[in-house]
Scaffold this motif. Structure first.
Motif, PDB file in Angstrom:
ATOM      1  N   CYS A  36      -6.281  -9.323  -0.756  1.00 13.40           N
ATOM      2  CA  CYS A  36      -5.044  -8.189  -1.483  1.00 13.40           C
ATOM      3  C   CYS A  36      -5.646  -7.689  -2.961  1.00 13.40           C
ATOM      4  O   CYS A  36      -5.252  -7.758  -4.180  1.00 13.40           O
ATOM      5  CB  CYS A  36      -4.330  -9.248  -2.055  1.00 13.40           C
ATOM      6  N   CYS A  37      -7.236  -7.455  -2.397  1.00 11.50           N
ATOM      7  CA  CYS A  37      -7.628  -6.500  -3.709  1.00 11.50           C
ATOM      8  C   CYS A  37      -7.203  -5.010  -3.747  1.00 11.50           C
ATOM      9  O   CYS A  37      -6.536  -4.969  -2.764  1.00 11.50           O
ATOM     10  CB  CYS A  37      -8.932  -6.581  -3.369  1.00 11.50           C
ATOM     11  N   GLY A 289      -1.956 -16.483  -8.084  1.00 24.61           N
ATOM     12  CA  GLY A 289      -2.607 -16.450  -7.751  1.00 24.61           C
ATOM     13  C   GLY A 289      -2.103 -14.655  -7.496  1.00 24.61           C
ATOM     14  O   GLY A 289      -2.199 -13.786  -6.547  1.00 24.61           O
ATOM     15  N   SER A 290      -0.998 -14.491  -8.079  1.00 20.18           N
ATOM     16  CA  SER A 290      -0.217 -12.830  -8.178  1.00 20.18           C
ATOM     17  C   SER A 290      -1.467 -12.293  -8.598  1.00 20.18           C
ATOM     18  O   SER A 290      -2.564 -12.108  -9.727  1.00 20.18           O
ATOM     19  CB  SER A 290       0.762 -12.936  -8.999  1.00 20.18           C
ATOM     20  N   GLY A 350       1.562  -8.268  -5.745  1.00 19.95           N
ATOM     21  CA  GLY A 350       1.278  -9.136  -4.279  1.00 19.95           C
ATOM     22  C   GLY A 350       0.168 -10.692  -4.602  1.00 19.95           C
ATOM     23  O   GLY A 350       0.673 -10.712  -5.765  1.00 19.95           O
ATOM     24  N   GLY A 351      -0.968 -10.123  -3.866  1.00 21.21           N
ATOM     25  CA  GLY A 351      -2.395 -11.553  -4.586  1.00 21.21           C
ATOM     26  C   GLY A 351      -1.845 -12.332  -3.261  1.00 21.21           C
ATOM     27  O   GLY A 351      -0.781 -13.101  -3.482  1.00 21.21           O
ATOM     28  N   ALA A 383       0.763  -7.990  -0.336  1.00 20.54           N
ATOM     29  CA  ALA A 383       0.715  -8.694   0.398  1.00 20.54           C
ATOM     30  C   ALA A 383       2.067  -9.760   0.796  1.00 20.54           C
ATOM     31  O   ALA A 383       2.422 -10.252   1.972  1.00 20.54           O
ATOM     32  CB  ALA A 383      -0.102  -9.671  -0.159  1.00 20.54           C
ATOM     33  N   SER A 384       3.088  -9.007   0.070  1.00 18.87           N
ATOM     34  CA  SER A 384       4.040  -9.567  -0.335  1.00 18.87           C
ATOM     35  C   SER A 384       5.038  -8.855   0.908  1.00 18.87           C
ATOM     36  O   SER A 384       6.006  -9.992   1.166  1.00 18.87           O
ATOM     37  CB  SER A 384       4.955  -9.420  -1.700  1.00 18.87           C
ATOM     38  N   PRO A 385       4.880  -7.805   1.332  1.00 22.48           N
ATOM     39  CA  PRO A 385       6.061  -7.066   2.236  1.00 22.48           C
ATOM     40  C   PRO A 385       5.614  -8.145   3.776  1.00 22.48           C
ATOM     41  O   PRO A 385       6.055  -8.547   4.173  1.00 22.48           O
ATOM     42  CB  PRO A 385       5.012  -5.853   2.467  1.00 22.48           C
ATOM     43  N   ALA A 386       4.295  -8.550   4.064  1.00 20.15           N
ATOM     44  CA  ALA A 386       3.895  -8.792   5.632  1.00 20.15           C
ATOM     45  C   ALA A 386       4.265 -10.346   4.920  1.00 20.15           C
ATOM     46  O   ALA A 386       4.827 -11.291   6.657  1.00 20.15           O
ATOM     47  CB  ALA A 386       2.600  -8.636   5.328  1.00 20.15           C
TER      48      ALA A 386
END
Length: 462
Positions: A36-37, A289-290, A350-351, A383-386
């Motif tokens: 998620c970088c 981790g966000s 994300g993250g 990462a959050s959409p997936a």
């Protein structure tokens, strides 16, 4: 609406159980391309080289642990104060950390809790006054008018920076800091430098050769103009410390803009007007981790637009250990309190560790589903959409994008090439390098294009 409980005192944070604040790196997933970088670049050419590098060798965190015979990590001090621009501080700390530097975020005040700009609160690692005997390879000063003035008035920091500069070691400053701090201290005398465009005229007062450019490197000093140039600035610092190859490796997975200084773009489907009654109310959930750059872009940019942004912790404490562990955000409320409120928009950073926490938090998922069912806007980046929206059916019948190595998890991947995608009441984006565009696109939908462009220019984004 439930009353908001007062934030715990600083001692509560310092004494907090470290296990509650720790978030896994999920390194195995990253090695497989599930990172998620995100990154930015010091120039368009570096952006192109970094993109090429990323295609050749998909890496999320390019610097591996050093062996016993390898040299120690470079030591970096990021000095902060009340009123500091949080995005300028976080971007420098985050990207230098990705490069393998040992970063210390130290506050010029007496306490560890920093009341930064735009209502952002975070915990620093140390106090400047306790580091006077320490040696650093690089000292970075973020901007913000109030923050820069507070850094300027910190005598221990001035002593450290003068001594540091006399030894020929690297200094970096961005936004207001070159004019308000370094020029005032005489550190930039005879150097070419830049700062926020509104303050360029003040650089000459300190014997500085003012240059109106996004990033200026002169010998051991790197200066830059503002939030919109922060990724370029941070990568220039990485290049000075570690070389071009490392800067390209760090830049690759960030998916920064191919060309800097231009207007953001939106790929929109099924256009609808986002309606709000009065001042838009926005919820930004955060978790251990966000991604700090993604969360802070949403908070900072939307508050600049005068949205009422509530930052809610989905953990059991208000303090959040962000993705790269450099700026531990302190949320406004706990999610339980936010659940009793109404929001015009819910939008997630994300993250991967943070997204995994979001997707397993029933209360947050319930809020998102209610938001979607009522036709009110919601969104996510990286990462959050997936990992949050897709598995809970919140992308059904929608076009969306996500962090590119996770795009295969979306049922409909037809819009994944775009940096920001809007489909009706849904908005998604790709990575930290697209986070400012994502936030500006939200401002455009909530407040109109004119306001979004004005903020973009204020940030020196375009």
């Amino acid at each position: 609406m439930a009353a908001v409980a007062p934030a715990p005192e600083e001692e509560d944070y310092v004494a907090a159980d470290a296990a509650k604040l720790a978030a896994p790196h999920v390194e195995d997933d990253e090695r497989q391309g599930g990172c998620c970088c995100c990154c930015g670049t010091a120039s368009s050419s570096l952006a192109r080289r970094a993109t090429s590098w990323c295609r050749r060798k998909l890496v999320s965190r390019p610097v591996v642990c050093r062996g016993p015979t390898e040299p120690a990590a470079k030591r970096v001090l990021v000095a902060v104060a009340a009123g500091t621009e949080p995005l300028e501080a976080a971007t420098a700390a985050d990207i230098l950390d990705r490069a393998g530097a040992r970063v210390t975020v130290a506050t010029a005040s007496s306490g560890l809790i920093v009341e930064a700009g735009h209502g952002v609160r975070f915990a620093a690692d140390a106090r400047v006054a306790g580091l006077e005997a320490e040696e650093f390879d690089l000292i970075v000063l973020p901007g913000g008018m109030a923050g820069s003035a507070n850094l300027r008035d910190c005598k221990p920091l001035e002593k450290m920076v003068r001594k540091h500069a006399e030894k020929g070691r690297m200094c970096g400053a961005i936004g207001a800091a070159p004019a308000v701090v370094l020029a005032r201290w005489g550190v930039l005398q005879g150097f070419k430098a830049t700062c926020h465009p509104a303050l360029l005229g003040r650089l000459g007062d300190g014997g500085v050769i003012a240059v109106d450019d996004r990033v200026v490197k002169d010998r051991n000093v790197v200066t830059s103009q503002g939030i919109g140039t922060a990724i370029e600035f941070a990568l220039a610092l990485v290049e000075q410390l570690y070389g071009q190859r490392t800067a390209e490796e760090v830049a690759g997975p960030l998916y920064m803009r191919p060309k800097q200084g231009v207007k953001y773009s939106i790929q929109e489907y099924n256009q609808v007007q986002w309606k709000c009654t009065g001042t838009p109310r926005v919820l930004v959930p955060v978790a251990n981790g966000s991604e700090e750059m993604e969360a802070l872009n949403l908070i900072d940019v939307l508050r600049r637009a005068s949205a009422r942004v509530t930052v809610a912790s989905v953990e059991d404490v208000p303090r959040i250990v962000t993705r790269h562990y450099k700026l531990n955000l302190i949320a406004d409320v706990m999610l339980e309190q936010a659940a009793e409120m109404e929001f015009d928009l819910i939008v997630m950073p994300g993250g991967l560790p943070g997204a995994l926490k979001f997707t397993s938090t029933d209360k947050l998922v319930g809020m998102l589903k209610k938001q979607a069912e009522s036709g009110r806007p919601y969104g996510a980046i990286c990462a959050s959409p997936a990992y949050v929206l897709e598995p809970h059916g919140l992308l059904k019948g929608k076009k969306a994008t996500s962090f590119p190595p996770m795009a295969h998890l979306l049922t409909d991947q037809s819009a994944c090439e775009y940096r920001v995608v809007v489909d009706g009441n849904l908005m998604t984006s790709r990575a930290p390098g697209t986070a400012t565009e994502f936030a500006l696109a939200i401002v455009e939908k909530l407040f109109g294009e004119e306001k979004a462009v004005a903020i973009a220019k204020e940030l020196v984004f375009m």
